[in-house]
Design a protein around this motif. Structure first.
Motif, PDB file in Angstrom:
ATOM      1  N   LYS A 165       4.949 -11.116  21.368  1.00 36.43           N
ATOM      2  CA  LYS A 165       4.112 -11.549  22.094  1.00 36.43           C
ATOM      3  C   LYS A 165       3.757 -10.245  22.919  1.00 36.43           C
ATOM      4  CE  LYS A 165       3.546 -13.589  26.616  1.00 36.43           C
ATOM      5  NZ  LYS A 165       3.988 -14.828  27.504  1.00 36.43           N
ATOM      6  N   TRP A 166       4.421  -9.269  23.157  1.00 38.85           N
ATOM      7  CA  TRP A 166       4.449  -7.790  23.929  1.00 38.85           C
ATOM      8  C   TRP A 166       3.771  -7.358  23.003  1.00 38.85           C
ATOM      9  CZ3 TRP A 166       7.126  -3.570  21.727  1.00 38.85           C
ATOM     10  CH2 TRP A 166       6.831  -2.299  21.949  1.00 38.85           C
ATOM     11  N   ARG A 167       3.705  -7.323  21.128  1.00 37.01           N
ATOM     12  CA  ARG A 167       2.745  -6.005  20.534  1.00 37.01           C
ATOM     13  C   ARG A 167       1.442  -6.697  20.253  1.00 37.01           C
ATOM     14  NH1 ARG A 167       3.910  -1.345  19.905  1.00 37.01           N
ATOM     15  NH2 ARG A 167       2.991  -1.785  18.378  1.00 37.01           N
ATOM     16  N   GLN A 168       1.127  -8.548  20.448  1.00 35.88           N
ATOM     17  CA  GLN A 168       0.394  -8.465  20.147  1.00 35.88           C
ATOM     18  C   GLN A 168      -0.277  -8.138  21.674  1.00 35.88           C
ATOM     19  OE1 GLN A 168       0.415 -12.630  19.550  1.00 35.88           O
ATOM     20  NE2 GLN A 168       1.653 -13.047  17.520  1.00 35.88           N
ATOM     21  N   ALA A 169       0.070  -8.164  22.619  1.00 33.86           N
ATOM     22  CA  ALA A 169      -0.819  -7.899  23.958  1.00 33.86           C
ATOM     23  C   ALA A 169      -0.950  -6.059  23.777  1.00 33.86           C
ATOM     24  CB  ALA A 169       0.007  -8.454  25.017  1.00 33.86           C
ATOM     25  N   ASP A 170      -0.193  -5.702  23.776  1.00 35.79           N
ATOM     26  CA  ASP A 170      -0.086  -4.260  23.438  1.00 35.79           C
ATOM     27  C   ASP A 170      -1.564  -3.719  22.338  1.00 35.79           C
ATOM     28  OD1 ASP A 170       0.231  -1.368  24.480  1.00 35.79           O
ATOM     29  OD2 ASP A 170       1.384  -1.050  22.797  1.00 35.79           O
ATOM     30  N   ASN A 171      -1.804  -4.598  21.471  1.00 33.74           N
ATOM     31  CA  ASN A 171      -2.810  -4.044  20.202  1.00 33.74           C
ATOM     32  C   ASN A 171      -3.891  -4.366  20.816  1.00 33.74           C
ATOM     33  OD1 ASN A 171      -0.869  -3.156  18.717  1.00 33.74           O
ATOM     34  ND2 ASN A 171      -0.462  -4.895  17.491  1.00 33.74           N
ATOM     35  N   LEU A 173      -5.039  -4.655  24.074  1.00 28.85           N
ATOM     36  CA  LEU A 173      -4.666  -3.409  24.929  1.00 28.85           C
ATOM     37  C   LEU A 173      -5.715  -2.189  23.962  1.00 28.85           C
ATOM     38  CD1 LEU A 173      -5.505  -2.864  27.939  1.00 28.85           C
ATOM     39  CD2 LEU A 173      -3.372  -1.704  27.735  1.00 28.85           C
ATOM     40  N   LYS A 174      -5.008  -1.982  23.246  1.00 23.57           N
ATOM     41  CA  LYS A 174      -5.084  -0.195  22.529  1.00 23.57           C
ATOM     42  C   LYS A 174      -6.650  -0.639  21.418  1.00 23.57           C
ATOM     43  CE  LYS A 174      -0.655   1.559  21.610  1.00 23.57           C
ATOM     44  NZ  LYS A 174       0.475   1.374  21.244  1.00 23.57           N
ATOM     45  N   GLN A 175      -6.997  -2.271  20.535  1.00 18.06           N
ATOM     46  CA  GLN A 175      -7.855  -2.019  20.340  1.00 18.06           C
ATOM     47  C   GLN A 175      -9.754  -2.450  21.331  1.00 18.06           C
ATOM     48  OE1 GLN A 175      -8.182  -1.819  17.648  1.00 18.06           O
ATOM     49  NE2 GLN A 175      -9.695  -2.135  17.255  1.00 18.06           N
ATOM     50  N   LEU A 176      -9.028  -2.735  22.393  1.00 17.81           N
ATOM     51  CA  LEU A 176     -10.648  -2.853  23.957  1.00 17.81           C
ATOM     52  C   LEU A 176     -10.308  -1.343  24.151  1.00 17.81           C
ATOM     53  CD1 LEU A 176      -9.682  -5.806  26.145  1.00 17.81           C
ATOM     54  CD2 LEU A 176     -11.663  -5.389  23.666  1.00 17.81           C
ATOM     55  N   THR A 177      -8.950  -0.404  24.257  1.00 18.30           N
ATOM     56  CA  THR A 177      -9.707   0.569  24.491  1.00 18.30           C
ATOM     57  C   THR A 177      -9.809   1.817  23.936  1.00 18.30           C
ATOM     58  OG1 THR A 177      -7.390   0.513  26.331  1.00 18.30           O
ATOM     59  CG2 THR A 177      -8.219   2.935  25.887  1.00 18.30           C
ATOM     60  N   GLN A 347      -3.488  -4.450  31.088  1.00 14.40           N
ATOM     61  CA  GLN A 347      -1.834  -3.770  31.345  1.00 14.40           C
ATOM     62  C   GLN A 347      -0.762  -4.609  32.166  1.00 14.40           C
ATOM     63  OE1 GLN A 347      -2.231  -0.875  29.908  1.00 14.40           O
ATOM     64  NE2 GLN A 347       0.097  -1.400  30.214  1.00 14.40           N
ATOM     65  N   VAL A 348      -1.592  -4.987  32.760  1.00 18.94           N
ATOM     66  CA  VAL A 348      -0.426  -5.992  33.663  1.00 18.94           C
ATOM     67  C   VAL A 348      -0.370  -6.788  32.753  1.00 18.94           C
ATOM     68  CG1 VAL A 348      -0.242  -7.734  35.420  1.00 18.94           C
ATOM     69  CG2 VAL A 348      -1.990  -5.978  35.969  1.00 18.94           C
ATOM     70  N   GLU A 349      -0.570  -7.468  31.666  1.00 17.82           N
ATOM     71  CA  GLU A 349      -0.259  -8.551  31.205  1.00 17.82           C
ATOM     72  C   GLU A 349       0.886  -7.885  30.143  1.00 17.82           C
ATOM     73  OE1 GLU A 349      -2.135 -11.379  27.378  1.00 17.82           O
ATOM     74  OE2 GLU A 349      -3.654 -10.848  28.657  1.00 17.82           O
ATOM     75  N   VAL A 350       0.555  -6.560  29.257  1.00 16.64           N
ATOM     76  CA  VAL A 350       1.267  -6.213  28.655  1.00 16.64           C
ATOM     77  C   VAL A 350       2.515  -5.651  29.145  1.00 16.64           C
ATOM     78  CG1 VAL A 350       1.882  -4.064  27.169  1.00 16.64           C
ATOM     79  CG2 VAL A 350      -0.330  -5.321  27.365  1.00 16.64           C
TER      80      VAL A 350
END
Length: 554
Positions: A165-171, A173-177, A347-350
């Motif tokens: 769950k964390w990796r999916q949210a983090d990925n 965010l990184k993709q959007l950035t 970022q809060v979600e991550v």
């Protein structure tokens, strides 16, 4: 437990039928007789890699069958139920290998992929090979053994789910950035396209309406002429029209109805027709009155029509689809709108997902440390019993968020000290070959006691052990056999004597072909076999007496 093993045309085995019992079964035989051949065959039946060379020379195929009693094996029964393969209190595995190397697998008579065979095998039996100590030096395998001992299946599943769950949210965010600049460039183009479509402001279905209106306006003269002609023919012509003709017919039919009652319904039909003609005439008059013959309106329609066609070509869509295309472009802009506020929300979600994972990982880590203390004590005691009186075993932990993985936040290492005053160091750096074998055996036996597998196989794991230490090994394995089925391939008489029962492997040559056979030994035969292991080819009264003492001691 493993109740029966049937082997046909495997390597140097022509045919072999083994009935196996609960408790500890020791397997012995002369060097080179193939003591491990039954274990190798069973490994194939459990999903091991198949090769053409495994088929006995001159034969078409190898066939291996293993029958397991699963009456009390809840995990295996549940797995078979979930996969619709349950068939009573027995589970029959079958593996067929053709001489061309192709193989087939079966569970309770149903053909299955090899992956299913391997998945089920973990609930039925656990094989510890003579090279297991090589695996023990790998941190990942060490962690796996600790988790098996501690029964961390549920906690690991929770940790893995939290990590994903964390990796999916983090990925995300990184993709959007990463795509922010590209999105902005694309957004500018879309905004330009939407702006000109906003200015056009085409309505849904408008182009079809324009086509219809343009057709009507451009043909208004012909339409007016046709309407006037229809009115003349229906009602206004002085010479003859549909209305006067129908009225005349109605009068004639009225007279006929008075002469013959069978024709009384005809006048009514004609009267209805007159009504319909009058209604049609009225509709045409109203249409003609409303007909717009304004040339300026035709010009406006043609201009609007031309703009829509021009923009539809520019956007490579059909004019009828321009409205929907406009809506899709606006939606695309909304999707690309990666504002600072949206990035902050992500970022809060991550952060929340990571904290959730860490909470589960720390719970797992705490449990690991508790069971590690238990293992430290038990394995150290077992090493002392295996003639390593000053040895010490300890599991070290390096726990940090930087180690995050589906398995949590822990990195562990098996540390040992074999001599008094010696610092604890990683297992592979301080132990000699014999010490490593003993340490490996101690770890395997201790951890196996907590692994929920009804059958355990130890394939020559006592290599490098002898004398009093061998007796302790036999004692450990026999104790383990009191709670689970243990099969032990060994060359040590002290270990063999500890078995509740014993199998003997022999190799012989028949008509130029080598055959391997395995048979169960009775009490007298066990004494003779143990004497052979003690004294080699020369069996004396003394070795026989020693063999009897070993059995009695066991």
């Amino acid at each position: 437990m493993l109740a029966h093993l049937s082997i046909n045309n495997f390597a140097i085995v022509k045919t072999l039928q083994l009935e196996l019992a609960q408790g500890m079964t020791s397997i012995t035989g002369e060097t080179g007789a193939g003591k491990s051949i039954a274990i190798d065959a069973l490994g194939l039946c459990l999903g091991g890699r198949a090769e053409a060379g495994m088929v006995r020379n001159g034969e078409e195929r190898t066939e291996i069958n293993a029958v397991f009693d699963i009456d009390t094996n809840v995990a295996a029964t549940r797995w078979l139920e979930d996969n619709q393969l349950l068939d009573g209190e027995e589970c029959i595995l079958r593996r067929v290998i053709n001489k061309d190397g192709r193989s087939r697998a079966f569970i309770n008579g149903s053909p299955v992929p090899l992956s299913q065979l391997k998945a089920l095998a973990g609930f039925l039996i656990n094989i510890h090979g003579q090279h297991a100590h090589h695996q023990l030096m790998k941190p990942d395998h060490q962690l796996h053994m600790l988790d098996q001992y501690a029964g961390h299946k549920s906690l690991i599943a929770q940790s893995s789910a939290g990590y994903q769950k964390w990796r999916q949210a983090d990925n995300h965010l990184k993709q959007l950035t990463k795509n922010s600049e590209q999105n902005q460039a694309e957004k500018q183009l879309l905004e330009y396209q939407v702006k000109e479509l906003d200015e056009l402001a085409i309505a849904e279905g408008e182009f079809q309406q324009l086509e219809e209106e343009h057709k009507r306006l451009s043909n208004s003269g012909e339409i007016s002429q046709l309407c006037q002609g229809a009115i003349e023919q229906l009602y206004e012509s002085d010479d003859v029209n549909a209305t006067t003709l129908l009225q005349s017919v109605s009068s004639s039919l009225q007279q006929l109805a008075e002469l013959d009652e069978n024709l009384k319904e005809l006048p009514e039909l004609i009267s209805n027709a007159i009504i319909h003609v009058e209604e049609a005439n009225s509709e045409i008059r109203h249409y003609l009155d409303d007909l717009d013959l304004d040339p300026q309106r035709l010009h406006s329609v043609e201009e609007r029509y031309s703009k829509i066609v021009s923009l539809s070509r520019k956007h490579s869509v059909l004019p009828d689809d321009l409205f929907e295309h406009h809506q899709q472009l606006k939606q695309s802009i909304a999707q690309l709108d990666c504002s600072d506020e949206k990035l902050a929300e992500l970022q809060v979600e991550v952060d929340q997902a990571f904290q959730g994972f860490v909470a589960t990982a720390e719970k797992l880590s705490k449990s690991r440390r508790r069971y590690a203390k238990e293992l430290n004590k038990l394995i150290s005691q077992s090493m002392h019993e295996l003639s390593m009186e000053k040895a010490k075993f300890e599991i070290s932990f390096d726990s940090a968020n930087t180690h995050a993985s589906p398995l949590g936040i822990d990195k562990i290492d098996f540390l040992v000290s074999t001599n008094l005053g010696q610092d604890l160091q990683p297992l592979g750096k301080v132990a000699s070959g014999g010490e490593l074998s003993r340490i490996s055996l101690a770890i395997q036996v201790i951890t196996a006691q907590k692994v929920d597998t009804p059958s355990l196989i130890f394939d020559e794991v006592d290599v490098g052990i002898s004398g009093p230490t061998a007796a302790v090994v036999g004692k450990l394995l026999r104790k383990l056999g009191e709670s689970t089925q243990v099969l032990c391939v060994t060359h040590l008489p002290q270990v063999a004597a500890a078995g509740h029962q014993q199998l003997f492997v022999e190799k012989r040559t028949v008509k130029g072909a080598t055959l391997t056979n395995m048979r169960s030994l009775n009490s007298d035969q066990r004494v003779e076999e143990l004497a052979r292991l003690l004294g080699g080819s020369q069996i004396t009264d003394m070795t026989l007496a020693n063999a009897k003492e070993l059995l009695i001691a066991a």
